[in-house]
Design an enzyme around this catalytic site. Structure first.
Site, PDB file in Angstrom:
ATOM      1  N   LYS A  30       0.809  -1.208   0.000  1.00  0.00           N
ATOM      2  CA  LYS A  30       0.000   0.000   0.000  1.00  0.00           C
ATOM      3  C   LYS A  30       0.848   1.266   0.000  1.00  0.00           C
ATOM      4  O   LYS A  30       0.632   2.169  -0.808  1.00  0.00           O
ATOM      5  CB  LYS A  30      -0.917  -0.027   1.227  1.00  0.00           C
ATOM      6  N   THR A  31       1.794   1.294   0.910  1.00  0.00           N
ATOM      7  CA  THR A  31       2.650   2.479   1.009  1.00  0.00           C
ATOM      8  C   THR A  31       3.386   2.698  -0.302  1.00  0.00           C
ATOM      9  O   THR A  31       3.531   3.822  -0.787  1.00  0.00           O
ATOM     10  CB  THR A  31       3.669   2.315   2.143  1.00  0.00           C
ATOM     11  N   ASP A 230      -5.137   8.060   3.447  1.00  0.00           N
ATOM     12  CA  ASP A 230      -4.590   6.763   3.825  1.00  0.00           C
ATOM     13  C   ASP A 230      -5.331   6.259   5.069  1.00  0.00           C
ATOM     14  O   ASP A 230      -5.920   7.046   5.797  1.00  0.00           O
ATOM     15  CB  ASP A 230      -3.096   6.935   4.134  1.00  0.00           C
ATOM     16  N   GLU A 231      -5.281   4.968   5.310  1.00  0.00           N
ATOM     17  CA  GLU A 231      -5.959   4.366   6.473  1.00  0.00           C
ATOM     18  C   GLU A 231      -7.403   4.850   6.539  1.00  0.00           C
ATOM     19  O   GLU A 231      -7.890   5.261   7.592  1.00  0.00           O
ATOM     20  CB  GLU A 231      -5.226   4.718   7.777  1.00  0.00           C
ATOM     21  N   GLN A 293      -8.244  -3.908   9.131  1.00  0.00           N
ATOM     22  CA  GLN A 293      -7.282  -3.233   9.994  1.00  0.00           C
ATOM     23  C   GLN A 293      -7.884  -2.025  10.688  1.00  0.00           C
ATOM     24  O   GLN A 293      -7.180  -1.125  11.124  1.00  0.00           O
ATOM     25  CB  GLN A 293      -6.049  -2.819   9.180  1.00  0.00           C
ATOM     26  N   ARG A 669       2.403  -7.622  10.928  1.00  0.00           N
ATOM     27  CA  ARG A 669       3.584  -6.755  10.880  1.00  0.00           C
ATOM     28  C   ARG A 669       4.842  -7.558  10.572  1.00  0.00           C
ATOM     29  O   ARG A 669       5.872  -7.008  10.216  1.00  0.00           O
ATOM     30  CB  ARG A 669       3.812  -6.029  12.215  1.00  0.00           C
TER      31      ARG A 669
END
Length: 735
Positions: A30-31, A230-231, A293, A669
């Site tokens: 994503k980043t 984002d998020e 998430q 993670r």
DNA sequence: GCCCCCGCCACGCGT
DNA sequence: TGGCGGGGGC
């Protein structure tokens, strides 16, 4: 670029016009997509200043900025990457003075949201908010009402952001209806008088501002033609509205409850509309999120924003990123095993091209210090045997308090580490005291900060003086500072005193002069001959001037070590200011900018990432990050899922699912290796309590797990034993 | 009136 | 562990 991205990522990067919704599973790059997308825009000639990238945390914002910088090799002078709150703050800062001026010229216009605010306003965090609530309760003569002040603050926040109404308002399940409405009004009034805003105001006020002032809105809309969020699953309804008003030029005219509960997203969302949604005038919007998430519902995250988006931006291009590049398939399978127990989620099939991987290692240490020692020794082992760096390790915990033992073990094992997230550093008393001085110097009307420091260190201004002053202030509908000034002036003129004893007046005078002196030194940027002006230097001078060091010594009478520790925190604090002043990317130095900044950041934002240090943080803080080796510590029942969250929240099933998502975030993670530890006993409330493993552990498919056997007891030689005893004696001061 | 000391309480995430 | 409020000493 094309070679570095998969088909879907590439599509996401290249679709820069119109509305785009990217559902990005954990570790799906994503980043990478976001940074490439920004780079692609810049390549296409879109100017930096037209791009607005909004994130949820400072950490994410910083990370994004760094990555874009690396990728493009460009200076990013006018690219806006910030959190919603920081963006709101900048909107306020840019317009508050103009508004004050234009209002003066044109009083006919309706009362602006700004009325009463000046540019040097303070930002109140939760602790400040509680102080103001206490005061408001006193003002309403309701101080005796038994309430949890933090819960009341939460209620106020919900009221302000429209998530609750007085009708049926409850605190911890007890119905309170309109009981606290007067207190809320007093609280709001207090914010005005003290020239202060709370965190919610950083979103509500800009939204109001944009709605009230079409001209200003137009400016922003013609500037920010490309908006990215984002998020997205963690944005609140208010944040959504802010984004929407920037993109479409109009606010959502109804409450989220009505909208979501009564109507479903249209089934024809993907039908024909080819025009940019919202008409030709709409900005280009891209939101990126993952419902699995979503872990911030307690802060108002409204993941149904996904549905709202589909409705408000019909015809939005929807892209799913489902290939996980981050983790081994073992880790991914474990994560999928856990998250599949959630009923309420969008079905998706996250898959990994990586094969195999080592099993998830599970360990049941006897207690929390054994847990911490285990983690430390594994790290030492892996550093040598598999040549990992310190920075490759992430230790994740459910709560901040759990990091303590880990920290101690790392200190003992000589593992460099950093702790991020948590507000702890700026909440320390010694730091907060000095910040309060700075806030008062910037904005003397800030009563909450003034009260904190008016008698710290002791200067003989006690309860009685303060009560007298606040009576005077209330009479004049002014701040305490204003009352102090009035009092000192009338005392000078020989008029009647507030106090019988003129000594008290002298103390007040001294205090007032102190603040005024540093005000002119800092705001007026007075420098000593031969020395350049620096904020850090002035802060040091302030700390010397008030003799805070002696104060610490006195406060901690017998415990000089503690006093020294606190002072070293202040040294660190000053160094932070120095670094910030030296930072070439920082083009807004000075007191206001500094205070605004630290009001919004947490401990390690701005700390150098270049050092090779192991990472300790909460799971919440770890979102968006990845580590080759992850340890999830304290995976016990009652910790995750957290007991309080289960008992206090009405919606138990929903809460359990959020806790499960949290666990899912923690697992995902990890890139190569995942350790999970669950203590058999843990010290809680000063006594050891037996602990059961987290129920989520059973949701990991058993064949992926390897249970780590405890190390055999090592024989202790006489020398080690006596050294240990020595340390124990020193520690507990045994004769 | 101010301040010191002691006992009490709580210990979920963070802009 | 640490912050706080209340009561008693100065």
């Amino acid at each position: 670029m094309d070679a570095e991205l998969n088909e879907f990522q590439l599509q996401a990067v290249k679709s820069i016009e119109g509305a785009v919704l990217i559902i990005a599973g954990a570790g799906s790059g994503k980043t990478r997509v976001i940074t490439y997308r920004i780079a692609h825009m810049l390549e296409k000639g879109i100017p930096q200043h037209a791009i607005l990238a909004l994130t949820f945390t400072n950490k994410a914002a910083r990370e994004m900025q760094v990555r874009v910088k690396e990728l493009t090799g460009k200076k990013l002078q006018s690219l806006t990457v910030s959190t919603f709150h920081a963006f709101g703050l900048s909107v306020l800062r840019d317009h508050i003075e103009n508004a004050a001026v234009s209002q003066g010229e044109n009083l006919a216009t309706e009362q602006s949201v700004f009325s009463g605010y000046r540019k040097n306003f303070s930002i109140y965090d939760e602790t400040d908010r509680v102080e103001l609530i206490k005061e408001s309760l006193r003002e309403c003569r309701m101080a005796s009402h038994k309430v949890d002040l933090y819960a009341l603050g939460q209620l106020f926040s919900n009221i302000k952001t429209g998530r609750a109404s007085w009708d049926g308002a409850d605190i911890d399940g007890v119905s309170r209806n309109g009981e606290f409405e007067p207190v809320y009004n007093a609280y709001q009034e207090g914010l005005r008088v003290y020239n202060a805003v709370d965190f919610d105001d950083l979103l509500t006020l800009p939204l109001e501002l944009l709605k009230e002032n079409p001209d200003i809105l137009k400016q922003y809309r013609s500037r920010f033609r490309y908006i990215m969020v984002d998020e997205f699953q963690d944005t609140s309804f208010l944040q959504y509205r802010l984004m929407r008003v920037l993109a479409l030029g109009e606010d959502v005219p109804f409450s989220p409850e009505k909208k979501i509960r009564k109507k479903k997203a249209p089934d024809n969302a993907n039908d024909a509309v080819t025009l940019p949604p919202g008409g030709i005038d709409a900005a280009n919007v891209c939101v990126v999120g993952d419902d699995d998430q979503s872990i911030y519902s307690w802060r108002g995250a409204n993941y149904e924003n996904l549905l709202l988006f589909e409705k408000d931006f019909p015809g939005a291009l929807e892209i799913k990123l489902e290939q996980n590049y981050r983790s081994t398939s073992t880790i991914l399978e474990a994560a999928n095993g856990v998250i599949s127990h959630n009923a309420n989620r969008k079905e998706k099939s996250l898959w990994s091209g990586n094969s195999g991987g080592k099993p998830v290692e599970l360990f049941y240490p006897e207690n929390e210090s054994a847990e911490a020692d285990f983690i430390a020794s594994q790290i030492r082992h892996l550093r040598i045997m598999e040549s990992f760096k310190n920075r490759d390790f992430g230790v994740l915990t459910r709560t901040n308090s759990l990091t303590r033992n880990i920290e101690e073990a790392f200190l003992a094992a000589d593992i460099p580490y950093k702790i991020s997230g948590g507000t702890s550093f700026f909440q320390r008393k010694e730091i907060k005291d000095i910040i309060s001085y700075l806030k008062v110097i910037a904005n003397p009307d800030d009563d909450v900060s003034l009260l904190r420091i008016i008698n710290t260190p002791r200067r003989g201004i006690g309860k009685t003086s303060i009560t007298a002053l606040s009576t005077l202030a209330r009479k004049n509908h002014s701040s305490l500072w204003d009352a102090v000034c009035r009092h000192c002036r009338s005392a000078d003129a020989g008029q009647q005193h507030l106090f019988q004893d003129s000594k008290d007046s002298g103390d007040l005078d001294t205090f007032m002069n102190l603040i005024e002196f540093f005000r002119s030194e800092i705001i007026g940027r007075k420098s000593n001959p031969g020395q350049p002006w620096s904020l850090a230097g002035k802060v040091r001078a302030l700390i010397d001037n008030i003799d805070y060091w002696s104060f610490l010594i006195v406060e901690h009478g017998k415990d000089e070590k503690k006093a020294r520790w606190k002072f070293s925190n202040l040294e660190y604090f000053i160094r932070m200011i120095e670094n910030w002043e030296k930072d070439p990317d920082n083009h807004d130095s000075g007191l206001y900018a500094w205070i605004n900044r630290i009001s919004l950041i947490t401990r390690d934002d701005g700390e150098e990432d270049s050092d090779d240090k192991a990472n300790i943080m909460t799971i919440h803080a770890s979102k968006g990050l990845e580590f080759p080796v992850v340890f999830i510590a304290g995976a016990e029942k009652g910790i995750i899922p957290h007991e309080r969250s289960l008992t206090e929240n009405g919606d138990e099933a929903g809460t359990l699912e959020e806790e499960r998502r949290l666990f899912y975030v923690a697992i995902t993670r990890a890139r190569k290796k995942l350790y999970i530890t669950s203590c058999r006993n843990r010290r809680r409330l000063q006594s050891a309590v037996e602990c059961a493993p987290s129920p989520f552990l059973e949701e990991i498919p058993p064949h992926l797990i390897e249970v780590h056997e405890p190390e055999p007891e090592t024989e202790v030689d006489a020398e080690t034993a006596s050294k240990f005893m020595e340390r124990l004696r020193a520690r507990f001061k045994v004769e």
